[in-house]
Design a protein around this motif. Structure first.
Motif, PDB file in Angstrom:
ATOM      1  N   GLY A 196      51.465   7.093  -9.079  1.00  0.00           N
ATOM      2  CA  GLY A 196      52.247   7.192  -8.067  1.00  0.00           C
ATOM      3  C   GLY A 196      54.193   7.373  -7.638  1.00  0.00           C
ATOM      4  O   GLY A 196      55.021   7.854  -7.543  1.00  0.00           O
ATOM      5  N   ALA A 206      49.184   7.926  -5.708  1.00  0.00           N
ATOM      6  CA  ALA A 206      49.114   9.666  -5.016  1.00  0.00           C
ATOM      7  C   ALA A 206      46.968   8.901  -4.500  1.00  0.00           C
ATOM      8  O   ALA A 206      46.802   7.945  -4.892  1.00  0.00           O
ATOM      9  N   ALA A 238      51.349   2.495  -3.590  1.00  0.00           N
ATOM     10  CA  ALA A 238      50.124   1.991  -4.746  1.00  0.00           C
ATOM     11  C   ALA A 238      49.805   3.390  -5.151  1.00  0.00           C
ATOM     12  O   ALA A 238      48.475   3.501  -6.052  1.00  0.00           O
ATOM     13  N   ARG A 265      48.038   1.143   1.815  1.00  0.00           N
ATOM     14  CA  ARG A 265      49.125   0.944   0.557  1.00  0.00           C
ATOM     15  C   ARG A 265      49.768   2.514   0.227  1.00  0.00           C
ATOM     16  O   ARG A 265      50.729   1.665  -0.332  1.00  0.00           O
ATOM     17  N   ILE A 297      44.172   8.732  -3.891  1.00  0.00           N
ATOM     18  CA  ILE A 297      43.061   9.334  -4.177  1.00  0.00           C
ATOM     19  C   ILE A 297      41.902   9.849  -3.806  1.00  0.00           C
ATOM     20  O   ILE A 297      41.015   9.976  -4.475  1.00  0.00           O
TER      21      ILE A 297
END
Ligand code: CO8
Length: 255
Positions: free
Chosen positions: A106, A63, A61, A23, A65
């Motif tokens: 982000g 930074a 979507a 994403r 993760i």
């Protein structure tokens, strides 16, 4: 280039975030590509505007993760993780964000680093970092608060809730909301307009508007006046004013 797709049309450069499997999560490698592409173009006199966009239904979507999940606090501090995003924000070329779908974490912060934010009517904005046990780290607490005010910033950042494009426009984060099918065309039209104007004037105006987020009123007014005065050294100022007086369209040359 793996994480972005770059297209140039006349004086407008469009960067499309392209990490569909995650994403469009904003990894360090994506940032490297973004800066590696845009920083040299920022000094290209033939380039007048950037468009930053995502894919159908997802702007970004947030930074990445997975990239962050296992890092320690000393790792994050040593790297000053996310500091280089300020290099993106500091690019002098005006940036239009064309946002469809999710602009979370982000992704929302990236949109706020742009100068004009056009959103599709199904765009969704939010700072959901608290839901992950962290907080915004690419400007969310600072830019969102300056744009929408403390009350709404606290509401969004402390609950992690999402807001619609319509609410984001009402709140001052989004410049225009358009039907999804019109998003690309609208962003391109805005960028072409900006790119067709006097380069020095546009850049100085952009910088002066952003100064309002940094300094008090009297300092900001002085900054504005100095920038305004300096534009009288450009040919575009002479051309723009002469064209008005002669009742003809101006031809700006960027000088
Ligand atoms: N990072 C990495 N991977 C992601 C991210 C992300 N931000 N978002 C989605 N993905 C991955 C998913 O893990 C999934 O991978 P897989 O297919 O391997 O399972 C894939 O993308 C698809 O995701 P979903 O199945 O969840 O897709 P949906 O279309 O159902 O949902 C959403 C899309 C709503 C965008 C959903 O993916 C989501 O909520 N994503 C996370 C949003 C989020 O929490 N963003 C904030 C991230 S943190 C941040 O931005 C700043 C942190 C500040 C730290 C400060 C440090 C200094």
């Amino acid at each position: 280039m793996h994480h972005i797709v770059v297209q140039r049309h006349e004086a407008v450069v469009t960067v499309r975030l392209h990490r569909p499997a995650v994403r469009n999560a904003l990894s360090s490698a994506l940032l490297d590509e973004l800066l590696g592409t845009l920083a040299p173009l920022d000094t290209d006199p033939e380039v007048g505007c950037f468009i930053v966009t995502g894919s159908d239904g997802v702007f970004a979507a947030g930074a990445d993760i997975a990239e962050m999940a296992d890092r320690s606090a000393p790792d994050m501090a040593k790297e000053d993780y996310f500091a280089r995003w300020e290099e993106f924000a500091a690019l002098k070329t005006p940036k239009v964000a064309a946002v469809d779908g999710y602009a979370l974490g982000g992704g929302c912060e990236l949109a706020m680093m742009c100068d004009i934010v056009v959103a599709s009517d199904r765009a969704v904005f939010g700072q959901p970092e608290v839901l992950l046990g962290v907080m915004p780290g690419i400007g969310g607490t600072q830019r969102l608060t300056r744009l929408v005010g403390r009350a709404k910033a606290m509401d969004l950042i402390l609950t992690g809730r999402r807001m619609s494009a319509e609410e984001a426009e009402r709140a001052g984060l989004v410049s225009r909301v358009v039907p999804t099918n019109d998003l690309t065309r609208e962003a391109a039209a805005i960028a072409a307009t900006v790119a067709g104007l006097g380069r020095a004037a546009v850049r100085a105006a952009r910088e002066a508007v952003d100064q309002s987020l940094e300094v008090g009123l009297s300092h900001g007014l002085r900054f504005e006046r100095r920038s305004f005065h300096a534009l009288f050294a450009t040919e575009d100022q002479k051309e723009g004013m002469q064209a008005f007086l002669q009742k003809r369209p101006p031809t700006f040359t960027g000088r």
